[in-house]
Design an enzyme around this catalytic site. Structure first.
Site, PDB file in Angstrom:
ATOM      1  CD1 TRP A  12      14.908  12.173  28.364  1.00  0.00           C
ATOM      2  CD2 TRP A  12      14.338  10.313  28.026  1.00  0.00           C
ATOM      3  NE1 TRP A  12      15.135  11.740  29.621  1.00  0.00           N
ATOM      4  CE2 TRP A  12      14.618  10.151  29.323  1.00  0.00           C
ATOM      5  CE3 TRP A  12      13.917   8.967  27.638  1.00  0.00           C
ATOM      6  CZ2 TRP A  12      14.596   9.247  30.236  1.00  0.00           C
ATOM      7  CZ3 TRP A  12      13.443   7.844  28.457  1.00  0.00           C
ATOM      8  CH2 TRP A  12      14.140   8.151  29.786  1.00  0.00           C
ATOM      9  CE  LYS A  13      15.334  18.961  22.548  1.00  0.00           C
ATOM     10  NZ  LYS A  13      15.785  20.058  21.852  1.00  0.00           N
ATOM     11  N   GLY A 174      19.673  23.902  22.559  1.00  0.00           N
ATOM     12  CA  GLY A 174      20.627  22.848  22.167  1.00  0.00           C
ATOM     13  C   GLY A 174      22.196  23.662  21.749  1.00  0.00           C
ATOM     14  N   GLY A 234      16.173  19.525  27.681  1.00  0.00           N
ATOM     15  CA  GLY A 234      16.574  18.833  26.613  1.00  0.00           C
ATOM     16  C   GLY A 234      17.816  17.595  27.055  1.00  0.00           C
ATOM     17  N   GLY A 235      18.815  18.207  26.332  1.00  0.00           N
ATOM     18  CA  GLY A 235      20.368  17.852  26.581  1.00  0.00           C
ATOM     19  C   GLY A 235      20.638  17.403  28.235  1.00  0.00           C
TER      20      GLY A 235
HETATM   21  P1  13P Z   1      17.987  21.765  25.210  1.00  0.00           P
HETATM   22  O1  13P Z   1      17.874  21.904  26.712  1.00  0.00           O
HETATM   23  O2  13P Z   1      19.015  20.767  24.796  1.00  0.00           O
HETATM   24  O3  13P Z   1      18.493  23.198  24.806  1.00  0.00           O
HETATM   25  O4  13P Z   1      16.586  21.676  24.799  1.00  0.00           O
HETATM   26  C1  13P Z   1      15.729  22.214  24.938  1.00  0.00           C
HETATM   27  C2  13P Z   1      14.447  21.617  24.417  1.00  0.00           C
HETATM   28  O5  13P Z   1      14.270  21.800  23.345  1.00  0.00           O
HETATM   29  C3  13P Z   1      13.545  20.951  25.211  1.00  0.00           C
HETATM   30  O6  13P Z   1      12.378  20.847  24.690  1.00  0.00           O
END
Ligand code: 13P
Length: 251
Positions: A12-13, A174, A234-235
């Site tokens: 989720w960052k 991202g 991530g996203g």
């Molecule tokens: P995204 O899927 O948003 O590109 O992010 C990947 C990521 O850094 C997962 O740790």
């Protein structure tokens, strides 16, 4: 045929809130029946106890996104592995490119964190990956090997029996610009082969995740590759429907 169970881990960052977490987690739990993959959610530290509670009774694991390399003491603002283990955390991401690049975490520091996570009986998800200029200069394998070797030389190859590796090309994170399935496979095969030089059993059994703009519409393509055992998302992990589609896209 590999016997590696696919793993899809959400990262989720630094996103979400106490309020937004509940409906997201509930929707993921409710929709996961058919997934063959193991699933994990790596949330911001402060939400982990709540997340753990909400995942109670489900097979979804919790994970942290970072941890201190120190055991305890005067490290204001840091979180230790024993604290994470205290709240039932299963995975800990180490060496995410955002930590390496924005917070200057070195290969050696990442290796220390990896060791610390294992000594607290949790599983590290070790992130490796090259920057765009490194790929363009043809040094992808050199970079990934350097990042991997730093950890192997600290903990030894046997430690990789209890770990996951995520290949995350920095230029794909991202950006909406995912690696092609062939690019992902090429680096994953390289990583597996490098591990196999020291222990073929561990190399064959370790799960290698791909991360970097994995979406509902490209996941099954990426996951169809022999050495891609799932993803670090991530996203797309912030939208239940998208994350569920990705979980269901594993082999
Ligand atoms: P995204 O899927 O948003 O590109 O992010 C990947 C990521 O850094 C997962 O740790």
């Amino acid at each position: 045929m590999s016997e590696r169970q696919p793993l899809v881990a959400a990262n989720w960052k630094m996103n979400g809130s106490l309020e937004s977490m509940k409906p997201l987690v509930n929707a993921i739990k409710a929709g996961l029946d058919k997934a063959k993959a193991e699933v994990a959610i790596c949330a911001p530290y402060v939400y982990l106890p709540q997340l753990k509670q909400e995942l109670d009774g489900s097979a979804i694991h919790t994970g942290a996104q970072n941890v201190s390399e120190h055991e305890a003491g005067a490290y204001t603002g840091e979180i230790s592995t024993s604290m994470l283990s205290d709240i039932g955390c299963h995975y800990v991401i180490v060496g995410h490119s955002e930590r390496r690049n924005l917070y200057a975490e070195s290969d050696v520091l990442v290796a220390e964190k990896f060791a610390r996570v294992q000594s607290a009986n949790m599983l590290p998800i070790l992130c490796l990956g090259e920057q765009l200029d490194e790929r363009e200069a043809g040094t992808t394998e050199t970079v990934v090997a350097r990042q991997l070797d730093a950890v192997i030389s600290k903990v030894g190859i046997a430690a990789f029996a209890q770990a996951v590796i995520a290949y995350e090309p920095v230029w794909a994170i991202g950006t909406g610009k995912t690696a092609t399935k062939e690019q992902a496979q090429e680096v994953h095969a390289f990583i597996r082969q490098r591990l196999a030089q020291q222990d073929s059993t561990i190399a064959a059994s370790i799960r290698l995740l791909y991360g970097g703009s994995v979406k509902a519409d490209n996941a099954s393509d990426l996951f169809s590759m022999t050495d891609v055992d799932g993803g670090l998302i991530g996203g797309a992990s912030l939208i239940a429907e998208d994350f569920l589609a990705i979980c269901q896209a594993t082999r």
